[in-house]
Design a protein around this motif. Structure first.
Motif, PDB file in Angstrom:
ATOM      1  N   ASN A 179     -34.237   5.828  52.487  1.00 33.66           N
ATOM      2  CA  ASN A 179     -33.192   4.861  52.137  1.00 33.66           C
ATOM      3  C   ASN A 179     -33.347   3.591  52.972  1.00 33.66           C
ATOM      4  O   ASN A 179     -33.083   3.618  54.184  1.00 33.66           O
ATOM      5  CB  ASN A 179     -31.811   5.492  52.376  1.00 33.66           C
ATOM      6  CG  ASN A 179     -30.686   4.586  51.903  1.00 33.66           C
ATOM      7  OD1 ASN A 179     -30.909   3.424  51.571  1.00 33.66           O
ATOM      8  ND2 ASN A 179     -29.475   5.121  51.864  1.00 33.66           N
TER       9      ASN A 179
ATOM     10  N   GLY B 104     -29.157  14.068  52.123  1.00 31.92           N
ATOM     11  CA  GLY B 104     -28.291  13.325  53.033  1.00 31.92           C
ATOM     12  C   GLY B 104     -27.547  14.309  53.926  1.00 31.92           C
ATOM     13  O   GLY B 104     -27.860  15.503  53.915  1.00 31.92           O
TER      14      GLY B 104
ATOM     15  N   LYS C 161     -35.795  10.992  49.924  1.00 34.88           N
ATOM     16  CA  LYS C 161     -36.040  11.798  48.727  1.00 34.88           C
ATOM     17  C   LYS C 161     -37.307  12.612  48.944  1.00 34.88           C
ATOM     18  O   LYS C 161     -38.266  12.124  49.565  1.00 34.88           O
ATOM     19  CB  LYS C 161     -36.194  10.888  47.503  1.00 34.88           C
ATOM     20  CG  LYS C 161     -34.911  10.134  47.167  1.00 34.88           C
ATOM     21  CD  LYS C 161     -35.089   9.207  45.973  1.00 34.88           C
ATOM     22  CE  LYS C 161     -33.788   8.446  45.699  1.00 34.88           C
ATOM     23  NZ  LYS C 161     -33.911   7.457  44.623  1.00 34.88           N
TER      24      LYS C 161
ATOM     25  N   VAL D 271     -32.814  14.524  46.445  1.00 31.63           N
ATOM     26  CA  VAL D 271     -32.206  13.499  47.302  1.00 31.63           C
ATOM     27  C   VAL D 271     -31.500  14.244  48.432  1.00 31.63           C
ATOM     28  O   VAL D 271     -30.810  15.242  48.184  1.00 31.63           O
ATOM     29  CB  VAL D 271     -31.185  12.637  46.526  1.00 31.63           C
ATOM     30  CG1 VAL D 271     -30.708  11.472  47.384  1.00 31.63           C
ATOM     31  CG2 VAL D 271     -31.791  12.136  45.234  1.00 31.63           C
TER      32      VAL D 271
ATOM     33  N   CYS E 135     -24.453  19.697  44.219  1.00 34.65           N
ATOM     34  CA  CYS E 135     -25.403  19.683  45.340  1.00 34.65           C
ATOM     35  C   CYS E 135     -25.506  21.065  45.967  1.00 34.65           C
ATOM     36  O   CYS E 135     -24.637  21.917  45.770  1.00 34.65           O
ATOM     37  CB  CYS E 135     -24.946  18.691  46.414  1.00 34.65           C
ATOM     38  SG  CYS E 135     -24.865  16.987  45.833  1.00 34.65           S
TER      39      CYS E 135
ATOM     40  N   TRP F  35     -27.411   8.221  51.582  1.00 34.56           N
ATOM     41  CA  TRP F  35     -28.478   9.234  51.491  1.00 34.56           C
ATOM     42  C   TRP F  35     -29.619   8.870  52.442  1.00 34.56           C
ATOM     43  O   TRP F  35     -29.808   7.703  52.791  1.00 34.56           O
ATOM     44  CB  TRP F  35     -28.975   9.372  50.041  1.00 34.56           C
ATOM     45  CG  TRP F  35     -29.612   8.140  49.449  1.00 34.56           C
ATOM     46  CD1 TRP F  35     -28.959   7.104  48.837  1.00 34.56           C
ATOM     47  CD2 TRP F  35     -31.005   7.795  49.415  1.00 34.56           C
ATOM     48  NE1 TRP F  35     -29.860   6.144  48.425  1.00 34.56           N
ATOM     49  CE2 TRP F  35     -31.127   6.542  48.759  1.00 34.56           C
ATOM     50  CE3 TRP F  35     -32.168   8.418  49.870  1.00 34.56           C
ATOM     51  CZ2 TRP F  35     -32.354   5.907  48.556  1.00 34.56           C
ATOM     52  CZ3 TRP F  35     -33.398   7.792  49.662  1.00 34.56           C
ATOM     53  CH2 TRP F  35     -33.477   6.552  49.014  1.00 34.56           C
TER      54      TRP F  35
END
Lengths: 128, 238
Positions: free
Chosen positions: A80, A26, A102, A24, A7, A99
């Motif tokens: 999410n 988070g 997106k 994605v 990541c 998460w």
């Protein structure tokens, strides 16, 4: 579950995992720990376009709300759905089930411009 | 001594106060703490209901039910805050906001504690005893701010909640919106303001200079009032 080493991280503590052109997003384990017990998450709807660094989500722990930013520019393709029913998953599983959203149409170079996990860990040492 | 600002503005309704607070959060000078005491529009009797505000994540139906239960349906339209927390009935409270540097993401309960400790010091300097509530949080969230004290709330020696508040963190700055019940300490609103101002000055080692909000903040506040805090889209969003 993405490996943190795969990541990229923003200075505002969001993580990004880029796969097949979709990012994605988070918040990091450090962020969920500091925010403490999450009781509510407001995520952006699909279709929203976000600039890099734009506040797009809100997390609330007891009595405090925090802005969450788009670490890269893009269009929200999915949020999410599990967060509405169980916001505590942000604390329990920040890098997986927790998460936020997106993003599609992201610039891979912008993602690459964020910090690696090792750089982020170093950043946490110096930023405190 | 660092520089602080004591922002002065004429009376506003709940939407106006929420808008001005958010504008100050967005536009105040870097690193400068900003304190503002609310003057409420339409404030006649000191205990008249001047407004109802509620936390950013609360559902409007529960809020309206609480307003109906307390005021029998006659009340100001509730306004959603940018901060967390529960419903606050502004009926005789001394309301204030504080914008402060919050550069590093950190535990909000410690920030909350620091602000209430400042108020505690301010009251102490004026010879008024208060304390910080230290018992564990009750299970679940309290829908109303003054249902009872929660950890780090400022309380009277008898344990009555005196000051509660809510926070927002944005781009390295924090906004605290506080509601203080002077009657719980047997003081008037003017003395409560003095105590909070004194406490903030002591805690932040700051000299708060009175100042009207600048044109940028006023313009931003007007946009926020019109496009957010007065709209159903914001207040009834969930």
């Amino acid at each position: 579950m993405p490996d943190p080493k795969d990541c990229r991280f923003a200075k505002t503590h969001e993580w990004v995992f880029l796969k097949d052109g979709v990012a994605v997003v988070g918040v990091s384990d450090h962020a969920q720990h500091e925010i403490s017990d999450v009781v509510f998450v407001d995520v952006p709807k699909a279709g929203r376009k976000a600039a890099q660094g734009e506040a797009v989500a809100v997390v609330e722990s007891v009595k405090a709300a925090f802005d969450i930013y788009a670490p890269v520019a893009g269009e929200v393709s999915e949020a999410n759905p599990a967060l509405a029913a169980d916001p505590a998953i942000v604390n329990q599983s920040p890098m997986d089930k927790g998460w936020f959203f997106k993003l599609k149409d992201v610039d891979a170079a912008q993602v690459a411009g964020l910090m690696s996990f090792a750089e982020y860990e170093e950043f946490l040492k110096t930023a405190h | 001594m660092r520089r602080g600002l004591l922002v002065e503005h004429g009376p506003l309704d709940a939407a106006g106060h929420m808008a001005l607070d958010e504008a100050l959060l967005d536009s105040s000078p870097e690193g400068v703490p900003v304190l503002r005491f609310y003057d409420w529009a339409g404030a006649g009797a000191s205990d008249a209901l001047r407004g109802v505000t509620f936390g950013v994540s609360q559902g409007i139906e529960g809020v309206e039910a609480a307003v109906r239960a307390r005021f029998g349906g006659v009340a100001a339209a509730p306004v959603r805050r940018a901060t967390g927390g529960g419903i606050v009935f502004h009926d005789g409270d001394m309301t204030f906001s504080f914008v402060f540097p919050w550069p590093t993401l950190s535990d909000p309960s410690l920030v909350y504690k620091d602000i209430h400790l400042a108020a505690h010091l301010g009251f102490k300097a004026l010879g008024v005893e208060t304390g910080l509530w230290s018992r564990p949080r009750p299970a679940g969230l309290q829908a109303e701010c003054f249902t009872g004290p929660e950890p780090k709330d400022l309380v009277s020696p008898a344990g009555a909640k005196v000051l509660g508040g809510a926070l927002r963190r944005r781009r390295g700055r924090g906004l605290y919106q506080g509601s203080l019940r002077p009657e719980a300490l047997g003081v008037d609103a003017r003395k409560a303001r003095r105590a909070v101002a004194e406490g903030m000055a002591l805690s932040w080692k700051a000299l708060f200079e009175p100042l009207a909000p600048g044109p940028e903040a006023l313009e931003r506040a007007e946009v926020l009032r019109r496009e957010r805090y007065e709209t159903d889209r914001w207040n009834r969003r969930r």
